[in-house]
Enzyme design. Structure first.
Site: not given
Ligand code: XMP
Length: 510
Positions: A54, A81-82, A169, A171, A223-228, A366
Site C-alpha cells: 500500500g 511490503c506495507y 513483491h 507477485e 461493440s463486437g469486442g471481446v470484453d463486452s 484480458k
C-alpha cells in the site's frame, strides 16, 4: 465452500496481480478492503491471509490498518511490503521511516532457516522492492530470513504463529522465483489443494449475477469486442431473456464487420437491437479533421444513441459493462496524467441514467477473459479478435471522413488482413490494419498518370498495448499486399509501411 485465501487490500496497485497469481495456481481468493472486520474475514474460513502492499507509511498518524483480531484467527498470514510492515508493527516490532528507501530490482540473500523460503528459492535472488520504510526492530518470536546487500531486512517470519513478511513483491515478474514463494505459502504452509479453476469462476459468477440481479432487467452496449461480448454471454447464461443488448453501428467498422458481429451474437442466443446510426455519425463528422475532435464527437454521439435506445427498454435497472482490470487500473492511475488520446469504448457509458452497474469481469485480465469466453462458447472470431478502437476507422482515416474514403480504407484493410491470414501471420500479430492518408502522390497505371491517396500498413507486436514493436513481415507477403491493394482498390496508387514502434509513435495514427 471453496478453499479461500483472503487478500486484504491496503491500496497496492499490485493487489489484483496477487489474485491473478493465485488463480493461475488454481487457488481461490477473495479480495477484501483493509477495513474489513475480523468477523467478515472469518466468515470465509480462510486457509490463509495475504496482506497487500500500500502507499502509506505505517507510522503516519492516519495510516490504514487492519482489524488486529484478524491476526488471532490462527491461520497463516503473509504480509507483502506495507503488509509486512503492518504485520511487524501489530506484532510489536519497530518500523523506521525514510532511511532506507528502495525502488527497483535489488538482490537479496537468505540469512536464516525459513519455512517460507528455504525450499522455494535459491540462496540469492533479484526482487522488486518499492518501499520507503523498513522493519528495524523485530517483533518477539520473529527471525530475519533474508536481507539486501545493504543489510536491510527483506523478509521475516514467525514460524510458530505462521506469520511471514516480505519487503519485496513476489507477485510481479521482476521478482525471480516470486511464484515459488507464493506457492510455498499457499501449498506448503496453508495446505491449499489447488483444485479451483476458471470454470469454477464461471459457475460462481453466474450464481452471483442471478443473486444480485434477481428479477431486474439488464441493458448492455455491445461493440463486437471481446470484453463486452464475453460479459454479455455470461449474463445471458445467468438471466437469459432479461438481458437486452444494443449494438450501435456508427458506420466506422471494418468490411462486413457489423453483419458478422450481429450473426455471431444471434448464434450466441443474445437478444440484440441493431441500431444503424451511421448517417448520424458521418453527418456530425463531416469536415472534421482534428483527431481529438473526431474522438470527442464519436464518444458523445455514441452515448446519446445508446441512451435513446436504452430508454426504450422498459424496467431496465442494470447497466452491464465489459470493464476489465486494466481499465480499472488505468482510470485509477490516470488522474492528473497527460491526455494522449481521449479513449472511447462502450465502457464509458452514462452515469446519469440511474442504472446500477454490473461489471462481472472487472477483476480479470484480458487473457483470462479470453479463456472464459472459450469456456462459455463465445465464437473464436470474437474471442481472438484483435483490439479495435472504439472510434473505429475514424482514427485510421486521416483527414476528412467521407463514405467514399471509408470504403477505400475498408477494402485496403480487408486485403491486408486477408493476405496476412493466408500467409499464416495474422494470429501471431497483436494488431494489423491500414491507415488512409490524406496525401496524394503521382503514379502511373497502364499508360495513364494517377494522382491518388496513399495507404499505410501498420502491424505491431505487443504484450499489453502500452508499448509495441513494429512487425517484421516477409517482403514477398508485403509485395503481394501492395500489388493487390493498388490493383483492386480504386483511389490508391501507393502503399507504405509504418516502421515505428511505440513509443515514440502510438499504435493508432490518431
Ligand atoms: P494507442 O494508439 O494509444 O492505442 O497506442 C493503444 C491500444 O488502444 C486501442 N485504442 C482504443 N481502444 N477505445 C478503445 O477501446 C479507443 O478510443 C482506443 N484508441 C486506441 C488501440 O487500438 C491499441 O490497441
Amino acid at each position: 465452500m471453496n478453499e479461500n485465501i483472503i487478500i486484504i487490500n491496503c491500496g497496492s496497485q499490485f493487489t489484483q496481480l496477487i489474485a491473478r497469481r493465485l488463480r493461475e495456481m488454481k487457488v481461490h481468493s477473495v479480495i477484501l478492503n483493509w477495513d474489513s472486520s475480523c468477523e467478515t474475514v472469518k466468515a470465509y474460513s480462510p486457509k490463509g491471509i495475504i496482506i497487500s502492499g500500500g502507499p502509506d507509511s505505517v507510522n503516519d498518524p492516519d495510516a490504514i490498518t487492519i482489524d488486529p483480531e484478524i491476526l488471532n484467527l490462527g491461520c497463516p498470514v503473509l504480509g507483502i511490503c506495507y503488509g509486512m510492515q503492518l504485520l511487524a508493527k501489530l506484532s510489536g516490532g519497530i518500523v523506521s521511516s525514510g532511511n532506507a528507501k528502495e525502488y527497483g530490482v535489488t538482490k537479496i540473500r537468505r540469512t536464516g532457516k525459513s519455512e517460507l523460503l528455504n525450499n522455494s528459492i535459491h540462496e540469492s535472488i533479484n526482487v522488486l522492492m518499492s518501499h520507503g520504510d523498513n522493519v528495524s526492530g523485530l517483533p518477539e518470536g520473529f527471525i530475519i530470513t533474508s536481507s539486501t546487500e545493504g543489510e536491510i531486512t527483506s523478509s521475516i517470519e514467525n514460524s510458530e504463529r505462521k506469520f511471514y513478511g516480505l519487503q519485496f513483491h513476489p507477485e510481479v515478474v521482476h521478482t525471480e522465483q516470486g511464484n515459488e514463494i507464493i506457492k510455498s505459502f499457499v501449498f506448503g504452509i496453508c495446505k491449499c489443494s489447488g483444485d479451483w479453476d476458471l470454470e469454477d469462476w464461471v459457475e460462481g459468477t453466474i450464481a452471483s449475477i442471478r443473486r444480485d440481479v434477481g428479477d431486474g432487467r439488464v441493458v448492455c452496449g455491445l461493440s463486437g469486442g471481446v470484453d463486452s461480448s464475453v460479459s454479455a454471454a455470461l449474463v445471458n447464461r445467468a438471466i437469459g431473456g432479461k438481458l437486452q443488448c444494443v449494438f450501435v453501428d456508427h458506420g466506422l467498422m471494418r468490411l462486413h464487420e457489423p453483419e458478422a458481429v450481429m450473426n455471431s451474437y444471434k448464434d450466441m442466443g443474445l437478444n440484440v437491437i441493431y441500431v444503424d446510426a451511421s448517417d448520424r455519425f458521418l453527418r456530425e463528422l463531416a469536415g472534421v479533421t482534428d483527431p481529438e475532435k473526431k474522438r470527442k464527437i464519436i464518444g458523445k454521439l455514441f452515448i446519446e444513441v445508446f441512451e435513446e435506445e436504452a430508454r426504450k427498454i422498459k424496467n431496465a435497472e442494470w447497466l452491464l459493462q465489459g470493464t476489465i482490470y486494466p481499465d480499472v487500473i488505468e482510470s485509477g492511475l490516470k488522474k492528473g496524467a497527460a491526455v494522449i488520446k481521449s479513449h472511447h469504448n462502450v465502457g464509458g457509458l452514462p452515469e446519469h441514467m440511474n442504472l446500477k452497474l454490473l461489471e462481472p469481469l472487472r477483476d480479470l485480465f484480458k487473457d483470462e477473459v479470453r479463456v472464459i469466453g472459450k469456456i462459455i462458447g463465445v465464437p473464436e472470431a470474437i474471442v481472438n479478435r484483435q483490439p479495435f478502437p472504439g472510434p473505429g476507422l475514424a482514427v485510421r482515416c486521416l483527414g476528412e471522413i467521407t463514405r467514399e474514403r471509408l470504403d477505400v480504407l475498408r477494402e485496403a484493410d480487408a486485403i491486408f488482413r486477408d493476405e496476412l491470414k493466408r500467409a499464416g501471420l495474422y494470429e501471431g500479430i497483436w494488431q494489423a490494419f491500414c491507415v488512409l492518408l490524406p496525401v496524394r502522390s503521382v503514379g502511373v497505371m497502364g499508360d495513364s498518370r494517377t494522382y491518388n491517396e496513399a495507404v499505410v500498413l501498420r502491424a505491431i507486436h505487443s504484450q499489453d498495448a502500452m508499448t509495441a514493436e513494429w512487425s517484421r513481415i516477409d517482403y514477398d507477403v508485403l509485395d503481394r499486399i501492395s500489388k493487390r491493394i493498388c490493383n483492386e482498390v480504386r483511389g490508391i496508387n501507393r502503399v507504405v509501411m509504418d516502421v515505428t514502434s511505440k513509443p515514440p509513435a502510438t499504435i493508432e495514427w490518431e
